[in-house]
Design an enzyme around this catalytic site. Structure first.
Site, mmCIF file in Angstrom:
data_model
loop_
_atom_site.group_PDB
_atom_site.id
_atom_site.type_symbol
_atom_site.label_atom_id
_atom_site.label_comp_id
_atom_site.label_asym_id
_atom_site.label_seq_id
_atom_site.Cartn_x
_atom_site.Cartn_y
_atom_site.Cartn_z
ATOM 1 N N SER A 40 0.829 -1.198 0.000
ATOM 2 C CA SER A 40 0.000 0.000 0.000
ATOM 3 C C SER A 40 0.869 1.256 0.000
ATOM 4 O O SER A 40 1.690 1.443 -0.890
ATOM 5 C CB SER A 40 -0.950 -0.040 1.189
ATOM 6 O OG SER A 40 -2.026 0.836 1.008
ATOM 7 N N ASP A 152 -6.050 -3.712 -2.104
ATOM 8 C CA ASP A 152 -4.994 -3.403 -1.132
ATOM 9 C C ASP A 152 -4.331 -4.657 -0.543
ATOM 10 O O ASP A 152 -4.996 -5.564 -0.036
ATOM 11 C CB ASP A 152 -5.618 -2.588 0.000
ATOM 12 C CG ASP A 152 -4.598 -1.814 0.806
ATOM 13 O OD1 ASP A 152 -3.477 -2.332 1.009
ATOM 14 O OD2 ASP A 152 -4.904 -0.694 1.239
#
Length: 308
Positions: A40, A152
């Site tokens: 991320s 993610d």
């Protein structure tokens, strides 16, 4: 012979400013990572560092506030998410490189939306890999890559130590900006309540008016704080703080579980205790916190890199 240093940079949204500080601190120590594995925002900062876009990323990020960040994105309600981050990434398209052409080994992790499995990206478009790794479910659109819909990487591996090891690192420094989470501690037993407050003694005869006023003001301030603490303790969790705390707790517990299986040589835990994930306007504070923790670990890092 000097060993290869690998960095595992965690997820954490705006807390990822601390990763910038870690990179700066390593530069001060004269230590260059041979491997960077990111999840991320960790992938975003690590990738930007390697393609020479970190300075521009920092300038862009510093211009954001918790709400104005949305102005850089595009609100498009459709399958996969509410916000299209394409406009933001297009601003950095001039830096685009393939991962295999970077000066050091790099990898990012994402999550396969269909199977829930971890996906490692170690080749192909850098920006596409970073975008997939940071596609927060529901909030950001999922990213199509290699016939998969990716979201993610924090859902499966928020601090990718294993990926850093796979890429050839001998010594791994893991930076977990979610290790000290902003949980709902104010709703614990007697949360926020101070210890028993002893009343201030009455003013002695002959005490000046200024001193008496100071005593009165102090008592009033203590009373206000006590009443505020009681009000907080009586409150109930609201929607957004519950959601943020849940995300923090999830990532903290998952990172701990992964670390038990494949522990880093050094775990850096910047103190982001009061840092909300959307606090883009606290860059200076977060960067300094990251720099501080890596400088403190400098002797240990150097010893591990040069040990037999």
């Amino acid at each position: 012979m000097t060993k290869k240093l690998g960095l595992a940079l965690s997820s954490g949204a705006a807390r990822g400013w601390a990763h910038v500080g870690v990179l700066r601190g390593l530069a001060e120590l004269g230590v260059k990572p041979d491997v960077i594995a990111g999840c991320s925002v960790g992938a975003l900062v690590g990738g930007a560092h390697l393609i020479g876009a970190l300075e521009d990323l920092e300038k862009w990020g510093r211009s954001l506030t918790p709400l104005s960040a949305l102005e850089s994105f595009s609100l498009k309600v459709r399958r996969g998410g509410l916000i299209d981050v394409g406009p933001a990434f297009e601003a950095f398209s001039k830096y685009e490189k393939n991962i295999e052409d970077l000066p050091v080994k790099f990898g990012a992790v994402a999550t396969d939306l269909a199977s829930g499995e971890e996906v490692t990206m170690t080749s192909g478009s850098m920006l596409e890999a970073v975008r997939a790794s940071s596609a927060i479910p529901v909030v950001f659109h999922a990213v199509r890559r290699d016939h998969r819909w990716l979201v993610d990487g924090a859902l499966c591996n928020p601090t990718p130590v294993t990926l850093a090891r796979t890429l050839g690192a001998d010594v791994i420094v893991s930076v977990d900006v979610n290790a000290v989470p902003k949980t709902l501690d104010r709703f614990g037993e007697r949360a926020g309540l101070p210890a028993v407050i002893e009343p201030a003694p009455p003013a002695e005869p002959g005490v000046t008016g200024a001193v008496a006023k100071l005593i009165d003001d102090t008592q009033a301030a203590i009373k206000r704080q006590f009443e505020l603490a009681k009000a907080r303790a009586a409150a109930t969790p609201h929607l957004f703080e519950t959601a943020l705390a849940a995300a923090d707790i999830f990532q903290m517990q998952l990172a701990r579980a992964r670390s038990a299986v494949d522990a880093p040589d050094i775990l850096l835990r910047p103190n982001m205790r009061d840092a909300l994930p959307n606090a883009f306007d606290r860059a200076d504070e977060f960067i300094e916190e990251g720099r501080k923790v890596v400088l403190a670990a400098g002797p240990k890092i150097e010893a591990l890199l040069t040990s037999e």
